[in-house]
Each structure stands twice: as structure tokens, then as C-alpha cells.
Design a protein around this motif. Structure first.
Motif, short mmCIF file in Angstrom:
data_model
loop_
_atom_site.label_atom_id
_atom_site.label_comp_id
_atom_site.label_asym_id
_atom_site.label_seq_id
_atom_site.Cartn_x
_atom_site.Cartn_y
_atom_site.Cartn_z
N ALA B 54 110.32 -9.57 -57.98
CA ALA B 54 110.90 -8.22 -57.95
C ALA B 54 111.65 -8.02 -56.64
O ALA B 54 111.50 -8.80 -55.70
CB ALA B 54 109.80 -7.17 -58.11
N ASN B 55 112.44 -6.96 -56.61
CA ASN B 55 113.18 -6.63 -55.39
C ASN B 55 112.72 -5.30 -54.78
O ASN B 55 112.11 -4.47 -55.45
CB ASN B 55 114.69 -6.62 -55.67
N HIS B 56 113.04 -5.16 -53.48
CA HIS B 56 112.44 -4.10 -52.66
C HIS B 56 113.50 -3.32 -51.89
O HIS B 56 114.23 -3.90 -51.08
CB HIS B 56 111.45 -4.73 -51.68
N GLY B 57 113.52 -2.01 -52.12
CA GLY B 57 114.47 -1.16 -51.40
C GLY B 57 114.28 -1.16 -49.90
O GLY B 57 115.24 -0.95 -49.14
N VAL B 58 113.06 -1.45 -49.46
CA VAL B 58 112.79 -1.41 -48.01
C VAL B 58 113.55 -2.50 -47.25
O VAL B 58 113.66 -2.44 -46.02
CB VAL B 58 111.26 -1.51 -47.75
N THR B 59 114.16 -3.45 -47.96
CA THR B 59 114.98 -4.45 -47.26
C THR B 59 116.16 -3.79 -46.54
O THR B 59 116.71 -4.38 -45.60
CB THR B 59 115.54 -5.52 -48.23
N ALA B 60 116.52 -2.57 -46.96
CA ALA B 60 117.58 -1.83 -46.25
C ALA B 60 117.22 -1.58 -44.78
O ALA B 60 118.10 -1.36 -43.94
CB ALA B 60 117.84 -0.49 -46.95
N GLN B 61 115.94 -1.67 -44.46
CA GLN B 61 115.49 -1.45 -43.07
C GLN B 61 115.55 -2.73 -42.23
O GLN B 61 115.07 -2.74 -41.09
CB GLN B 61 114.05 -0.90 -43.07
N GLY B 62 116.12 -3.79 -42.78
CA GLY B 62 116.28 -5.03 -42.00
C GLY B 62 114.95 -5.72 -41.71
O GLY B 62 114.72 -6.24 -40.62
N VAL B 63 114.08 -5.77 -42.74
CA VAL B 63 112.73 -6.30 -42.53
C VAL B 63 112.59 -7.76 -42.93
O VAL B 63 111.51 -8.34 -42.72
CB VAL B 63 111.68 -5.47 -43.32
N SER B 64 113.63 -8.37 -43.51
CA SER B 64 113.48 -9.76 -43.97
C SER B 64 114.56 -10.67 -43.38
O SER B 64 115.67 -10.23 -43.08
CB SER B 64 113.55 -9.83 -45.50
N ALA B 65 114.20 -11.94 -43.26
CA ALA B 65 115.14 -12.94 -42.74
C ALA B 65 116.17 -13.36 -43.79
O ALA B 65 117.17 -13.98 -43.46
CB ALA B 65 114.37 -14.17 -42.25
N TYR B 66 115.91 -13.06 -45.04
CA TYR B 66 116.82 -13.47 -46.12
C TYR B 66 117.33 -12.24 -46.86
O TYR B 66 116.63 -11.22 -46.96
CB TYR B 66 116.07 -14.38 -47.13
N PRO B 67 118.53 -12.32 -47.44
CA PRO B 67 119.06 -11.19 -48.22
C PRO B 67 118.39 -11.10 -49.60
O PRO B 67 117.88 -12.10 -50.10
CB PRO B 67 120.55 -11.54 -48.37
N SER B 68 118.42 -9.91 -50.20
CA SER B 68 117.72 -9.65 -51.46
C SER B 68 118.17 -10.55 -52.60
O SER B 68 117.39 -10.81 -53.53
CB SER B 68 117.91 -8.19 -51.89
N GLU B 69 119.42 -11.00 -52.58
CA GLU B 69 119.89 -11.81 -53.70
C GLU B 69 119.12 -13.14 -53.80
O GLU B 69 119.15 -13.79 -54.85
CB GLU B 69 121.40 -12.08 -53.65
N VAL B 70 118.40 -13.50 -52.75
CA VAL B 70 117.62 -14.74 -52.79
C VAL B 70 116.50 -14.65 -53.84
O VAL B 70 116.10 -15.68 -54.42
CB VAL B 70 117.08 -15.11 -51.39
N THR B 71 116.02 -13.43 -54.12
CA THR B 71 114.97 -13.33 -55.15
C THR B 71 115.47 -13.90 -56.48
O THR B 71 114.81 -14.77 -57.08
CB THR B 71 114.53 -11.86 -55.32
N ALA B 72 116.63 -13.44 -56.93
CA ALA B 72 117.17 -13.94 -58.20
C ALA B 72 117.53 -15.43 -58.11
O ALA B 72 117.36 -16.20 -59.07
CB ALA B 72 118.39 -13.13 -58.62
N GLN B 73 118.03 -15.84 -56.95
CA GLN B 73 118.38 -17.26 -56.78
C GLN B 73 117.13 -18.14 -56.86
O GLN B 73 117.17 -19.23 -57.44
CB GLN B 73 119.10 -17.45 -55.43
N MET B 74 116.04 -17.64 -56.31
CA MET B 74 114.80 -18.43 -56.40
C MET B 74 114.25 -18.41 -57.83
O MET B 74 113.67 -19.41 -58.28
CB MET B 74 113.75 -17.91 -55.41
#
Lengths: 319, 319
Positions: B54-74
Motif C-alpha cells: 500500500a501507499n502512504h500520504g505521509v511520504t509528503a513529509q519527506g520521511v522515506s529514502a525512496y519515492p512512493s512509486e517504488v511500491t508499485a515497482q516492487m
């Protein structure tokens, strides 16, 4: 160890579809296997589990919960496929070979005289050395021998000091038995104190034939560039003299499992080695290391089977 | 759990050719599998690894080293067989099933509003519940979701207190990123403080769809008497609300591996759970638990394959 191979493995590891370092010790294990095998990727096509069995005169001191005849009975159980190590060898895809070392002639009771003279010791070392196959890609070193945790504890103390501190309850001895075990160890250390400064003489005086064979097999694996998984306190004590003879002599070995036998952790601290697993086993036979072989297979499966970032077209880090 | 089955397993365990208790945690694992499966011996014929993404809106806060599109890529990488969990599922003989949960619709940024409303939360719980096969004999629960260690750390703090203490570097964020992660968690805890007393509302407010699905799958496994292996901090945080709702609700679950993600150990302390392995993994996907499945196979192989003392005609203890 082959540094160029290790670096090639690391370069591939960095391109696999996972955050850098996120497979933890699995990554270290792959690099270690590759470096000692000198090939990239490493392989686990021919792992072998070598179990050495012997008897111990020190059982006369009442140091074990089981009688000495159980050693030969367990060897028969290994041959029939009924022991834990048979099941674990099958599960982990390893060949299992049992070597009995003069079961009818126990070592001498080392509270009274040296367990082995030089000839008997070197015969056992040679027997172990000869068991390692040229084409093995991993060797697991295990043992069976009623009384051998007493020998292991005595040898550990001979090498690293501390009297009876390495003694534990072994196959399940009671408090009085443990007191006899400590007393036997301390008596042996006193009796042989003039010999214990030499690690190999210590191994002859207070060790055992299966310990000597494990030392020999560990040397043969080193000579043949084959990585080694050590099991519990007995197999660790068996190879410990090598570490005192040469600081890097166990670099081709990892410890598969921390035994519940109390002295094992103390001995590993002395050797500066960190076990892969801690599942409370205290059986010997190579059983803990055989479970750890499954972890090596996991490491290898990931390293060889995973896609790279490029192959999977996965985005780079945003930072 | 079926106590009579557990006792039958213990009775056999005591007769196998080894000192009593000498297989340590392997013996406990066999008894646990048997008790929950309600059969003696237990089986591992149909283990399944369920990975929820699943994906997480909180990534907008710059909390991860990878961009959200990596979820679907994985997820595509899982489908193509290129991820670590594919290799580990194959090695451990488990079926692997990936469930994507509305990847194009991330949860809301929980620093600003609840991650999910009640409907979205229950939809995800239901999706997880439905994934557990009736005939599975073990379920491994894993996940993939960029940003989900932030959700796991926030949910852990919501349940057990302590603000940002469960936050770690996740996929490999730098110090500034970790500071942003902690700040996002503390902001969320403050914003939703009136809801966090209810464990399920906490899971909706600061969790994620894959966490909710894991909670649902854990419930389904309980209902179907299927033992569960939990993976790292995300899958542990996902099921933690159940423990607060009912003290024994995770008795059918074991934790496969202690993540290198710092908060996992803290969370396991709160839950009173001891992981089987500690190999420094911090990948998610169910990878640590899949390695632990190999240990369950070792336990089962010994229990079902070993000879008894009578069969092997081995002498009893002398003491």
C-alpha cells in the motif's frame, strides 16, 4: 580469502532490489562464502556434515548423565538415520559422514594422565584431516562422545584460563555431577599445568579424539579453501588451539549456533566469534550448525536469484 | 490452542534420541505448531506467505529514502520473481501471494487528517482477512509500502507511548530525514490524541492499508487455527492493536526475526515477544519470517523423523 571475489560479490549485492545492507548478515555470509570458495557467485552444491565420535576415560569420574556405551549406540542411530543430525542433513541438502575413532579404546582419564600421547593425538588429527572432501563447498563440524563437554571445558580453561568456568550440565547432569565435573577439570588442569602452555599439547592432554579430528578437519578445510561451520562448545573448543597458534586461522569458519551449554558463550567471547543462531540447542552432532546451513542457503538464494534495480526498472533513492 | 495435542507432542519429544530439552526452541516450536493446528504431528505442507502492499500520504513529509512509486515497482518485481521474498518463498517451500491495496490512492497524510476513515480501514482489514487460505498450515505476514515504517512507528507510539522512539532509518534515510520522520510522528500523535485510546481507531488514524490487512489476516488465521509468523516492525505494529484488545490474541503468532530497525526491539519488549532469529535484516516483505520458516522446518523434521530411544535401543540415563 580471495579479496577480488569478495568485491565482485559486494558490487552485485549493491545492485539487487533492496535497500543497501538490508539483508544484514545474509550479505556478509554470501561475501564470506565467495571469498573462501574463490568464486562468484559462491555455491552450496556439495556441503558436507562431518561427525566425529569418540570415548573418554574421564567418564570414570562420574561427569556425564549417560553411560559411555551410548556413544556407540548413537553411532548406530546415525547409521540407521534416526538421529537429529540425519533429519537436519536431509533438510539442508548436506551429505552426512560419521567417523568413529577407536570407540573401544577410550582416551585415558585425564585427571590421572594425558588423555592421548602424541601418536594417538596426531592419528586423530590426521583422521579428521582426511575426511574433508576435495570438492566440498562447505564443511559442518560436529561430534558425539559421552563425556566430551568435560573435555571441551577442560581444554577451554587450559587455553584461556578460569578453571571450571566453562563446565555446564552437558546432556543433563545434576548439581552433584556438575560439581564432580568441575573437580575433574580442576584436577586435570593442575596435573597437566606444565604442558598447557602449548595449545596442541593441551589438546592432547585434556581433549579427546573427536576434538582432535575436528581440529584436523578444520585445518584441511583451510588448506582446501572450504568455508567451515562450527557447531557448539565441543567443536568450538576443538578448533580453539588453532586461534592461539595463529590469530587468523579461523577466518574461514563461522559459528552456526550458540549452545545453551553455558560455557559456549564464554568461549566465543574469548575467540571473538559471533554465532549465527541462538535457539537454545545443546545437542551437539553438528545440529546447530546444520540449522545454520539453512541460513546460508537463504543468503545464497537471495544473492543469486534476485533481480537488480536495472533489471526490475526500479527508481533510485530520492535523497 | 489444543492442549491435548500439545501434550501428545511433548510425550513423543521426550522419547526421541536426544537428551531431554536439548533441541531448545525447536521443541517449543513443534509443540506450538501442533497445538494451533490441532494435529500430531503438525505439518508444513501448505505454508503461505502473504505480502500486502500500500501507499502512504505521509511520504509528503519527506520521511522515506525512496519515492512512493517504488511500491508499485516492487509489486511488479514480486510478480516477476525478482525480490528477496521470491527467493525465500521458493527455498522455504511456501506459496507466495501479493495483495496490492489501492496503490493509486495513498492513505491521507496523517499529520493532517486520519490516514483512513472507518470504511477504508475496514475494507483493508477485510481484504487481509480474505487472503488466508482455509487449508494453509502456516501463514507468514509481510508487507511492502514506501513510508510504512513511519506508520508503524506512529502506531506503536499511539499504542504504547513514547513519541518518536520507535522511529528508525527505514530503507536508509539520513539524519535530517529521520528528524522529519520523528516530527511527523509527533505531529500525528498530537493531532489524533483523542482517538488513540482505541487501538483500532489508532490503527485507522496513523496506520496504513497494508497494516490493516495484516491485522485482518492475523485474525483470520486465529479463527482458522493457523499458526502465524510475524516479520519485522511493520507487521508487528500491524498486529499490536489485537494484543491491547485481548491479552492472548497473539498466542497463535511467533515473531520470525528481530529487525535491525531500532524500534522493533522496543515494540517486541512491549508485546513480550521473543524473535526466533536476529540476523540484521531490515527489508520487510516477510523476509525475516520466511528465513524463520526454515527453522520451523528443522523443528518438524527432527520431531517427525527421529527415532525413539526404544527404536534405537539406546541406554537410559545412568543417573
Amino acid at each position: 580469502a580471495d579479496q577480488a571475489t569478495a568485491e565482485a560479490v559486494s558490487a552485485r549485492e549493491a545492485r539487487l532490489t533492496k535497500p543497501s545492507g538490508s539483508l544484514g548478515r545474509l550479505e556478509d555470509l554470501t561475501a564470506w562464502l565467495a571469498a573462501w570458495q574463490g568464486r562468484n557467485p559462491p555455491r552450496l552444491d556439495r556441503p558436507e556434515i562431518l561427525v566425529f565420535a569418540a570415548n573418554h576415560g574421564v567418564t570414570a569420574q562420574g561427569v556425564s548423565a549417560y553411560p559411555s556405551e551410548v556413544t556407540a549406540q548413537m553411532v548406530a542411530n546415525f547409521a540407521a538415520g534416526g538421529a537429529a543430525i540425519n533429519q537436519l542433513a536431509c533438510l539442508s541438502g548436506a551429505a552426512l559422514r560419521i567417523t568413529s575413532l577407536s570407540l573401544d579404546t577410550p582416551t585415558a582419564d585425564f585427571t590421572k594422565k594425558p588423555a592421548m600421547d602424541e601418536t594417538a593425538f596426531l592419528d586423530a588429527v590426521g583422521a579428521g584431516y582426511d575426511e574433508v572432501s576435495d570438492d566440498a563447498d562447505l564443511v559442518v563440524l560436529g561430534e558425539m562422545g559421552i563425556g566430551n563437554t568435560t573435555a571441551a571445558a577442560a581444554l577451554s580453561a587450559a587455553l584461556f584460563g578460569g578453571g571450571g568456568r566453562f563446565a555446564g550440565t552437558g546432556t543433563g547432569i545434576d548439581d552433584q555431577g556438575l560439581a564432580r565435573k568441575r573437580a575433574a577439570i580442576e584436577k586435570a588442569l593442575e596435573r597437566h599445568k606444565d604442558a598447557l602452555g602449548d595449545p596442541l599439547r593441551a589438546a592432547a592432554c585434556v581433549g579427546g579424539r573427536e576434538l582432535a579430528a575436528i581440529l584436523g578437519a578444520c585445518l584441511a578445510a583451510r588448506h582446501k579453501h572450504i568455508p567451515v561451520l562450527i557447531d557448539g562448545i565441543v567443536s568450538t573448543a576443538a578448533v580453539a588451539p588453532l586461534k592461539l597458534l595463529r590469530e587468523d586461522s579461523l577466518d574461514h569458519a563461522r559459528v552456526g549456533h550458540l549452545s545453551a551449554e553455558a560455557g559456549h558463550g564464554l568461549l566465543l567471547d574469548e575467540l571473538g566469534m559471533t554465532p549465527l543462531l541462538d535457539l537454545g540447542l545443546r545437542l551437539g552432532e553438528g545440529s546447530g550448525a546444520a540449522v545454520a546451513l539453512l541460513v546460508l542457503r537463504a543468503a545464497l538464494a537471495c544473492h543469486t536469484g534476485m533481480a537488480t534495480f536495472e533489471e526490475a526498472q526500479i527508481s533510485d533513492k530520492s535523497s
